[in-house]
Write an enzyme that holds these catalytic residues in place. Structure first.
Site, mmCIF file in Angstrom:
data_model
loop_
_atom_site.group_PDB
_atom_site.id
_atom_site.type_symbol
_atom_site.label_atom_id
_atom_site.label_comp_id
_atom_site.label_asym_id
_atom_site.label_seq_id
_atom_site.Cartn_x
_atom_site.Cartn_y
_atom_site.Cartn_z
ATOM 1 N N PHE A 127 1.182 -1.453 -0.214
ATOM 2 C CA PHE A 127 -0.493 -0.245 -0.454
ATOM 3 C C PHE A 127 0.851 1.082 0.338
ATOM 4 C CE2 PHE A 127 -2.540 3.613 1.896
ATOM 5 C CZ PHE A 127 -3.925 3.299 0.862
ATOM 6 N N ASP A 212 9.140 2.699 1.440
ATOM 7 C CA ASP A 212 7.621 3.778 2.027
ATOM 8 C C ASP A 212 8.317 3.203 3.783
ATOM 9 O OD1 ASP A 212 5.407 4.010 3.119
ATOM 10 O OD2 ASP A 212 4.116 3.881 1.324
ATOM 11 N N LYS A 241 2.943 9.116 8.641
ATOM 12 C CA LYS A 241 1.912 8.413 9.686
ATOM 13 C C LYS A 241 2.360 9.264 11.346
ATOM 14 C CE LYS A 241 -1.435 5.428 7.687
ATOM 15 N NZ LYS A 241 -0.642 4.412 6.141
HETATM 16 C C1 LIG Z 1 -0.840 5.138 5.426
HETATM 17 C C2 LIG Z 1 0.319 5.173 4.333
HETATM 18 C C3 LIG Z 1 0.777 5.444 2.731
HETATM 19 C C4 LIG Z 1 -0.315 6.884 2.530
HETATM 20 O O1 LIG Z 1 -0.389 7.587 3.545
HETATM 21 P P1 LIG Z 1 -1.381 8.965 3.400
HETATM 22 O O2 LIG Z 1 -1.546 10.223 4.673
HETATM 23 O O3 LIG Z 1 -2.799 8.262 3.528
HETATM 24 O O4 LIG Z 1 -1.805 9.376 1.783
HETATM 25 C C5 LIG Z 1 1.538 5.107 2.432
HETATM 26 N N1 LIG Z 1 2.427 3.928 2.243
HETATM 27 C C6 LIG Z 1 1.804 3.249 3.843
HETATM 28 C C7 LIG Z 1 3.395 2.475 3.654
HETATM 29 C C8 LIG Z 1 0.688 3.846 5.023
HETATM 30 O O5 LIG Z 1 0.441 2.554 5.484
#
Ligand SMILES: *Cc1c(COP(=O)(O)O)cnc(C)c1O
Length: 395
Positions: A127, A212, A241
């Site tokens: 994701f 990420d 986050k």
């Molecule tokens: C939550 C998340 C995103 C997206 O972040 P947003 O602030 O919702 O745009 C991207 N990569 C990972 C691994 C995430 O957990």
């Protein structure tokens, strides 16, 4: 309610207040939080350091545009590059935007090398966000559905398999982008040396390694950033986050040659790194550092996983219990979305991801007894869910 787009399913709880690891709903009911607004509020709610920083900054300067210098952005830049080990940073407002910056760095890298259609390899079940390039990077058909044409230049390989990355590669490959632990995909923890092997592969092939760390970063994994467990650094790292404890901010960090690729005019953001968001992030990251909350997360995570395994021993419904720091997943043999409501009845907030995995992302500041309470209640609801499921399966 009716004015809102139906992007989120109708919530059954409305939260109005938080303090420490507790949240209150609009009926006055109190919950112990084991989700942190999805890994955002690592310091819990109404944390004095963050509250004070925001209050002070709001009376001085909320916003000033990146046309002007901003001392807080410089200070946060110093702080986060020091904590992460990276060389430079671009501030965004969200995770997906941090990934957009990372993808643009990879594209620029490809363009410099004379590659017409640069390709980035990402993984299945990943994701990376909801904007178009980030959702195209995401290895999940459900996230793509209805949004074609996708942004081209991404291919998806099996997670935790170096051979799969190699098989997906071509002459146009410029980067590999992965999560150190897949969060939304079900708290999938790869082999201990997966990131090391990826680092070696990327070095051999001249590819950028993009990590990420939007969910794993900022202390949650048990290190400041999860790649520190492996003693390696990526070329590009994204996070968001847990960075501002609830004030929206993200970061795309880069190192070495990758840190030089974006130049004036090639990227930007109106709000990114504004004084308010930077003040919140400085307060959050210094608190994590000064109180060693990453180390606390490591210890608590180990203890909680051990206690969960103990409490759920012999429960056939439990497929796996895994995690890293305070990213904990309990995968069941069957879909279990209803456990979210069962937990609320026990005054506990949890999440279920990937359909069958209970996801626990409690604030890093929880006490030993709060950690114990989470374990006890989660074990209880899983056990009674198992009993109901067996009862239903019987004729
Ligand atoms: C939550 C998340 C995103 C997206 O972040 P947003 O602030 O919702 O745009 C991207 N990569 C990972 C691994 C995430 O957990």
């Amino acid at each position: 309610m009716t004015a809102l787009m139906k992007t989120y399913s109708k919530p059954s709880t409305t939260l109005v207040k938080g303090e420490g690891a507790y949240l209150w709903d609009d009926t006055g009911k109190r919950y112990l939080d084991a989700l942190s607004g999805i890994a955002v509020c690592g310091l819990g709610y109404s944390h004095p350091a963050v509250t004070e920083a925001i209050q002070q900054q709001s009376g001085a300067l909320l916003h000033c545009s990146n046309l002007y210098g901003n001392e807080l952005q410089n200070a946060l830049g110093e702080l986060i590059t020091t904590l992460s080990g990276m060389d430079s940073v671009f501030f965004s407002n969200s995770g997906t935007e941090a990934n957009e910056a990372a993808i643009k760095i990879a594209r620029k890298y490809g363009s410099q090398r004379g590659i017409d259609m640069p390709q980035i390899i990402t993984t299945e079940n990943s994701f990376h966000g909801r904007t178009l390039a980030a959702l195209s990077a995401t290895g999940n058909k459900k996230i793509h559905s209805g949004f074609t044409p996708l942004v081209s230049g991404f291919s998806h390989a099996q997670y935790n398999q170096i051979a799969a990355i190699e098989a997906a590669a071509s002459d146009s490959t410029v980067a590999v982008m992965v999560e150190p632990v897949q969060g939304e995909g079900g708290i999938n923890v790869p082999a201990a040396d997966y990131l090391n092997q990826l680092r070696t592969l990327c070095d051999q092939r001249g590819w950028l390694l993009i990590l990420d760390e939007i969910q794993t970063g900022n202390g949650r994994s048990g290190e400041y950033y999860a790649c520190h467990h492996n003693g390696i650094l990526p070329d590009v790292m994204t996070t968001a986050k847990g960075m501002g404890n609830g004030v929206p901010i993200g970061a795309c960090l880069a190192r070495g040659h990758a840190a030089e690729l974006l130049q004036p005019g090639s990227h930007g953001s109106t709000f990114g790194g504004n004084p308010l968001a930077c003040a919140a992030a400085i307060a959050t990251l210094t608190t994590i550092r000064d109180q060693g909350l990453h180390q606390r997360a490591r210890q608590l995570g180990r203890d909680m996983i051990q206690s969960l395994r103990h409490a759920l021993e012999g429960e056939a419904i439990v497929k796996d219990i895994r995690g890293m720091g305070l990213l904990i997943g309990i995968q069941l043999q069957q879909p279990c979305a209803e456990l979210v409501e069962d937990a609320k009845q026990q005054d506990l907030l949890i999440n279920v991801t990937a359909g069958d995995t209970v996801r626990l992302l409690p604030p890093l500041i929880i006490s030993d007894s709060q950690a114990g309470e989470i374990v006890e209640k989660v074990a209880l609801i899983i056990k009674s869910f198992a009993k109901q499921s067996t009862a239903m399966a019987q004729p």
